[in-house]
Design an enzyme around this catalytic site. Structure first.
Site, PDB file in Angstrom:
ATOM      1  N   GLN A  73       3.304  -4.989  -5.097  1.00  0.00           N
ATOM      2  CA  GLN A  73       3.688  -4.750  -3.706  1.00  0.00           C
ATOM      3  C   GLN A  73       4.907  -5.556  -3.275  1.00  0.00           C
ATOM      4  O   GLN A  73       5.617  -5.167  -2.348  1.00  0.00           O
ATOM      5  CB  GLN A  73       2.525  -5.005  -2.742  1.00  0.00           C
ATOM      6  CG  GLN A  73       2.102  -6.448  -2.591  1.00  0.00           C
ATOM      7  CD  GLN A  73       1.002  -6.856  -3.542  1.00  0.00           C
ATOM      8  OE1 GLN A  73       0.704  -6.159  -4.499  1.00  0.00           O
ATOM      9  NE2 GLN A  73       0.394  -8.001  -3.290  1.00  0.00           N
ATOM     10  N   GLY A  76       8.704  -4.127  -2.983  1.00  0.00           N
ATOM     11  CA  GLY A  76       9.219  -3.422  -1.812  1.00  0.00           C
ATOM     12  C   GLY A  76       8.792  -4.005  -0.487  1.00  0.00           C
ATOM     13  O   GLY A  76       9.198  -3.519   0.566  1.00  0.00           O
ATOM     14  N   HIS A  77       7.979  -5.070  -0.492  1.00  0.00           N
ATOM     15  CA  HIS A  77       7.457  -5.627   0.774  1.00  0.00           C
ATOM     16  C   HIS A  77       7.695  -7.118   0.804  1.00  0.00           C
ATOM     17  O   HIS A  77       6.780  -7.895   0.573  1.00  0.00           O
ATOM     18  CB  HIS A  77       5.964  -5.328   0.896  1.00  0.00           C
ATOM     19  CG  HIS A  77       5.435  -5.441   2.288  1.00  0.00           C
ATOM     20  ND1 HIS A  77       4.955  -6.611   2.820  1.00  0.00           N
ATOM     21  CD2 HIS A  77       5.307  -4.517   3.260  1.00  0.00           C
ATOM     22  CE1 HIS A  77       4.525  -6.402   4.052  1.00  0.00           C
ATOM     23  NE2 HIS A  77       4.732  -5.143   4.344  1.00  0.00           N
ATOM     24  N   PHE A  78       8.739  -7.625   1.058  1.00  0.00           N
ATOM     25  CA  PHE A  78      10.039  -7.041   1.306  1.00  0.00           C
ATOM     26  C   PHE A  78      11.018  -7.673   0.336  1.00  0.00           C
ATOM     27  O   PHE A  78      10.883  -8.868   0.054  1.00  0.00           O
ATOM     28  CB  PHE A  78      10.494  -7.319   2.751  1.00  0.00           C
ATOM     29  CG  PHE A  78       9.623  -6.690   3.794  1.00  0.00           C
ATOM     30  CD1 PHE A  78       9.779  -5.360   4.127  1.00  0.00           C
ATOM     31  CD2 PHE A  78       8.631  -7.420   4.423  1.00  0.00           C
ATOM     32  CE1 PHE A  78       8.979  -4.781   5.102  1.00  0.00           C
ATOM     33  CE2 PHE A  78       7.831  -6.849   5.389  1.00  0.00           C
ATOM     34  CZ  PHE A  78       7.995  -5.527   5.732  1.00  0.00           C
ATOM     35  N   LEU A  83       6.194 -10.704   1.482  1.00  0.00           N
ATOM     36  CA  LEU A  83       5.039 -10.923   2.360  1.00  0.00           C
ATOM     37  C   LEU A  83       3.893 -10.050   1.878  1.00  0.00           C
ATOM     38  O   LEU A  83       4.081  -8.866   1.580  1.00  0.00           O
ATOM     39  CB  LEU A  83       5.361 -10.522   3.809  1.00  0.00           C
ATOM     40  CG  LEU A  83       6.470 -11.284   4.525  1.00  0.00           C
ATOM     41  CD1 LEU A  83       6.709 -10.668   5.905  1.00  0.00           C
ATOM     42  CD2 LEU A  83       6.109 -12.747   4.658  1.00  0.00           C
TER      43      LEU A  83
END
Length: 171
Positions: A73, A76-78, A83
């Site tokens: 994750q 892309g986050h972020f 986070l």
């Protein structure tokens, strides 16, 4: 779904001061990731509990999630500011709650699924390198099919998220 009934009903023979053997049930209060996988259907990358460090049958469980930078994750986050998504924090709490639900002595078996959330609030960001400590306490069970729990997720003693989680049994 299988339950770990053997772990919470093991007969242990002990030697008391009078020299007699007695059988007393041993209550398992911790679970390794391998034992968690026997209880929950989740697998990588969606198994979000690394260990159960405290378990009180029919009442609560405390689980650990070690948050690492190499989790998918974070691509892309972020980018540039990783986070842990709030939805994954809530899911991790629900998985700890699933340990309590699957271990209920009168559980009919089957799969407990996440049925809803209430009053969820996020108080602190969770980032790679953090250790998320989740305490999930059973509030009530109805008809052995529905349950409601209160979950708290903390990092370094600071509240990161909390809320009420509902579960439903599907056969």
């Amino acid at each position: 779904m299988s339950t770990l009934t053997q772990a919470n009903s093991t007969e242990v023979t002990t030697s008391e001061g009078d020299g007699l053997n007695s059988n007393t049930p041993e209550i398992k209060t911790t679970f390794t990731v391998e034992e968690i996988q026997q209880l929950l259907p989740h697998r990588y990358p969606f198994l979000l509990v690394d260990k159960i460090i405290d378990y009180v049958p029919g009442k609560l469980a405390v689980g650990i999630k070690n948050v690492t930078f190499n989790e998918p994750q974070f691509q892309g986050h972020f980018p540039g500011r990783s986070l842990m998504p709030g939805v994954l924090i809530v899911e991790a709490m629900a998985q700890v709650g699933g340990i309590v639900m699957t271990q209920m002595s009168d559980s009919p078996g089957g799969l407990f699924v996440f049925a809803g959330i209430d009053k969820v609030r996020f108080r602190r960001q969770v980032v790679p390198g953090d250790q998320l400590v989740m305490t999930v306490e059973l509030l009530w069970v109805k008809q052995r099919r529905f349950g409601k729990m209160h979950g708290r997720a903390e990092v370094d003693g600071q509240l990161a998220a909390e809320g009420e989680l509902m579960f439903s049994l599907v056969s």
